[in-house]
Design a protein around this motif. Structure first.
Motif, PDB file in Angstrom:
ATOM      1  N   ILE A 171       0.839  -1.197   0.000  1.00  0.00           N
ATOM      2  CA  ILE A 171       0.000   0.000   0.000  1.00  0.00           C
ATOM      3  C   ILE A 171       0.877   1.251   0.000  1.00  0.00           C
ATOM      4  O   ILE A 171       0.622   2.205  -0.746  1.00  0.00           O
ATOM      5  CB  ILE A 171      -0.963  -0.016   1.196  1.00  0.00           C
ATOM      6  N   ILE A 172       1.910   1.243   0.836  1.00  0.00           N
ATOM      7  CA  ILE A 172       2.844   2.376   0.877  1.00  0.00           C
ATOM      8  C   ILE A 172       3.519   2.544  -0.484  1.00  0.00           C
ATOM      9  O   ILE A 172       3.664   3.661  -0.979  1.00  0.00           O
ATOM     10  CB  ILE A 172       3.880   2.190   1.999  1.00  0.00           C
ATOM     11  N   ALA A 173       3.919   1.448  -1.101  1.00  0.00           N
ATOM     12  CA  ALA A 173       4.552   1.512  -2.423  1.00  0.00           C
ATOM     13  C   ALA A 173       3.585   2.065  -3.459  1.00  0.00           C
ATOM     14  O   ALA A 173       3.978   2.852  -4.328  1.00  0.00           O
ATOM     15  CB  ALA A 173       5.042   0.134  -2.839  1.00  0.00           C
ATOM     16  N   GLY A 174       2.325   1.670  -3.387  1.00  0.00           N
ATOM     17  CA  GLY A 174       1.328   2.191  -4.322  1.00  0.00           C
ATOM     18  C   GLY A 174       1.134   3.683  -4.174  1.00  0.00           C
ATOM     19  O   GLY A 174       1.019   4.413  -5.168  1.00  0.00           O
ATOM     20  N   VAL A 175       1.116   4.164  -2.926  1.00  0.00           N
ATOM     21  CA  VAL A 175       0.988   5.601  -2.681  1.00  0.00           C
ATOM     22  C   VAL A 175       2.218   6.340  -3.204  1.00  0.00           C
ATOM     23  O   VAL A 175       2.096   7.393  -3.846  1.00  0.00           O
ATOM     24  CB  VAL A 175       0.758   5.865  -1.179  1.00  0.00           C
ATOM     25  N   PHE A 176       3.413   5.801  -2.954  1.00  0.00           N
ATOM     26  CA  PHE A 176       4.640   6.428  -3.455  1.00  0.00           C
ATOM     27  C   PHE A 176       4.681   6.415  -4.976  1.00  0.00           C
ATOM     28  O   PHE A 176       5.153   7.365  -5.594  1.00  0.00           O
ATOM     29  CB  PHE A 176       5.876   5.716  -2.892  1.00  0.00           C
ATOM     30  N   HIS A 177       4.189   5.346  -5.587  1.00  0.00           N
ATOM     31  CA  HIS A 177       4.165   5.254  -7.041  1.00  0.00           C
ATOM     32  C   HIS A 177       3.258   6.344  -7.621  1.00  0.00           C
ATOM     33  O   HIS A 177       3.634   7.040  -8.574  1.00  0.00           O
ATOM     34  CB  HIS A 177       3.673   3.877  -7.462  1.00  0.00           C
ATOM     35  N   LEU A 178       2.094   6.518  -7.033  1.00  0.00           N
ATOM     36  CA  LEU A 178       1.181   7.567  -7.472  1.00  0.00           C
ATOM     37  C   LEU A 178       1.798   8.952  -7.260  1.00  0.00           C
ATOM     38  O   LEU A 178       1.703   9.827  -8.125  1.00  0.00           O
ATOM     39  CB  LEU A 178      -0.147   7.456  -6.727  1.00  0.00           C
ATOM     40  N   TYR A 179       2.462   9.134  -6.116  1.00  0.00           N
ATOM     41  CA  TYR A 179       3.105  10.416  -5.842  1.00  0.00           C
ATOM     42  C   TYR A 179       4.254  10.685  -6.827  1.00  0.00           C
ATOM     43  O   TYR A 179       4.483  11.824  -7.223  1.00  0.00           O
ATOM     44  CB  TYR A 179       3.608  10.480  -4.404  1.00  0.00           C
ATOM     45  N   ALA A 180       4.970   9.634  -7.236  1.00  0.00           N
ATOM     46  CA  ALA A 180       6.053   9.795  -8.208  1.00  0.00           C
ATOM     47  C   ALA A 180       5.507  10.298  -9.542  1.00  0.00           C
ATOM     48  O   ALA A 180       6.113  11.161 -10.187  1.00  0.00           O
ATOM     49  CB  ALA A 180       6.797   8.479  -8.411  1.00  0.00           C
ATOM     50  N   ILE A 181       4.356   9.791  -9.940  1.00  0.00           N
ATOM     51  CA  ILE A 181       3.731  10.228 -11.187  1.00  0.00           C
ATOM     52  C   ILE A 181       3.314  11.698 -11.086  1.00  0.00           C
ATOM     53  O   ILE A 181       3.594  12.503 -11.970  1.00  0.00           O
ATOM     54  CB  ILE A 181       2.520   9.336 -11.523  1.00  0.00           C
ATOM     55  N   ILE A 182       2.670  12.047  -9.968  1.00  0.00           N
ATOM     56  CA  ILE A 182       2.220  13.425  -9.775  1.00  0.00           C
ATOM     57  C   ILE A 182       3.410  14.373  -9.667  1.00  0.00           C
ATOM     58  O   ILE A 182       3.393  15.473 -10.216  1.00  0.00           O
ATOM     59  CB  ILE A 182       1.313  13.517  -8.532  1.00  0.00           C
ATOM     60  N   ASP A 183       4.468  13.936  -8.965  1.00  0.00           N
ATOM     61  CA  ASP A 183       5.654  14.768  -8.808  1.00  0.00           C
ATOM     62  C   ASP A 183       6.302  15.063 -10.156  1.00  0.00           C
ATOM     63  O   ASP A 183       6.725  16.196 -10.412  1.00  0.00           O
ATOM     64  CB  ASP A 183       6.649  14.070  -7.877  1.00  0.00           C
ATOM     65  N   ALA A 184       6.388  14.067 -11.024  1.00  0.00           N
ATOM     66  CA  ALA A 184       6.991  14.287 -12.343  1.00  0.00           C
ATOM     67  C   ALA A 184       6.128  15.206 -13.191  1.00  0.00           C
ATOM     68  O   ALA A 184       6.637  16.038 -13.937  1.00  0.00           O
ATOM     69  CB  ALA A 184       7.206  12.960 -13.048  1.00  0.00           C
ATOM     70  N   ALA A 185       4.817  15.081 -13.072  1.00  0.00           N
ATOM     71  CA  ALA A 185       3.916  15.886 -13.895  1.00  0.00           C
ATOM     72  C   ALA A 185       3.888  17.344 -13.458  1.00  0.00           C
ATOM     73  O   ALA A 185       3.652  18.233 -14.284  1.00  0.00           O
ATOM     74  CB  ALA A 185       2.507  15.308 -13.846  1.00  0.00           C
ATOM     75  N   THR A 186       4.127  17.609 -12.181  1.00  0.00           N
ATOM     76  CA  THR A 186       4.011  18.976 -11.666  1.00  0.00           C
ATOM     77  C   THR A 186       5.361  19.616 -11.381  1.00  0.00           C
ATOM     78  O   THR A 186       5.397  20.686 -10.762  1.00  0.00           O
ATOM     79  CB  THR A 186       3.146  18.999 -10.396  1.00  0.00           C
ATOM     80  N   TYR A 187       6.442  19.020 -11.796  1.00  0.00           N
ATOM     81  CA  TYR A 187       7.786  19.529 -11.505  1.00  0.00           C
ATOM     82  C   TYR A 187       8.022  20.874 -12.206  1.00  0.00           C
ATOM     83  O   TYR A 187       7.697  21.037 -13.376  1.00  0.00           O
ATOM     84  CB  TYR A 187       8.839  18.520 -11.955  1.00  0.00           C
ATOM     85  N   LYS A 188       8.574  21.818 -11.454  1.00  0.00           N
ATOM     86  CA  LYS A 188       8.977  23.109 -12.018  1.00  0.00           C
ATOM     87  C   LYS A 188      10.472  23.278 -11.805  1.00  0.00           C
ATOM     88  O   LYS A 188      10.947  23.188 -10.683  1.00  0.00           O
ATOM     89  CB  LYS A 188       8.252  24.256 -11.311  1.00  0.00           C
ATOM     90  N   ASN A 189      11.203  23.526 -12.860  1.00  0.00           N
ATOM     91  CA  ASN A 189      12.628  23.743 -12.774  1.00  0.00           C
ATOM     92  C   ASN A 189      12.877  25.183 -12.335  1.00  0.00           C
ATOM     93  O   ASN A 189      12.464  26.119 -13.007  1.00  0.00           O
ATOM     94  CB  ASN A 189      13.288  23.487 -14.137  1.00  0.00           C
ATOM     95  N   ASN A 190      13.523  25.369 -11.210  1.00  0.00           N
ATOM     96  CA  ASN A 190      13.731  26.704 -10.647  1.00  0.00           C
ATOM     97  C   ASN A 190      15.051  27.355 -11.054  1.00  0.00           C
ATOM     98  O   ASN A 190      15.440  28.341 -10.489  1.00  0.00           O
ATOM     99  CB  ASN A 190      13.655  26.645  -9.115  1.00  0.00           C
ATOM    100  N   SER A 191      15.752  26.788 -12.020  1.00  0.00           N
ATOM    101  CA  SER A 191      17.035  27.382 -12.413  1.00  0.00           C
ATOM    102  C   SER A 191      16.942  28.222 -13.649  1.00  0.00           C
ATOM    103  O   SER A 191      16.010  28.431 -14.270  1.00  0.00           O
ATOM    104  CB  SER A 191      18.080  26.313 -12.629  1.00  0.00           C
TER     105      SER A 191
END
Length: 74
Positions: free
Chosen positions: A54-74
């Protein structure tokens, strides 16, 4: 990668669907890629214990969301 919702972020999110952390690796973020990969693969490997899966499934979903919403600050 540029802004949230850019083509690069969409590609990274799709990569994460197939292997957690791959999208972060495509974006050039090594540490988050390793963390997502280790937590998800380890949790899925312990599927019979239920809670790690269950924890892995939540992290997997968060990994997808994190990649989709990433903003490069440089």
């Amino acid at each position: 990668m540029s802004d949230q919702g850019s083509a690069g972020n969409v590609i990274a999110a799709i990569c994460n669907v197939f292997f957690p952390g791959l999208g972060q690796l495509v974006q050039g973020r090594l540490l988050p890629a390793l963390i997502f990969a280790i937590v998800c693969v380890g949790g899925y490997a312990l599927w019979w214990l239920i809670i790690p899966a269950i924890i892995a499934g939540v992290f997997h979903l968060y990994a997808i969301i994190d990649a989709a919403t990433y903003k490069n600050n440089s």
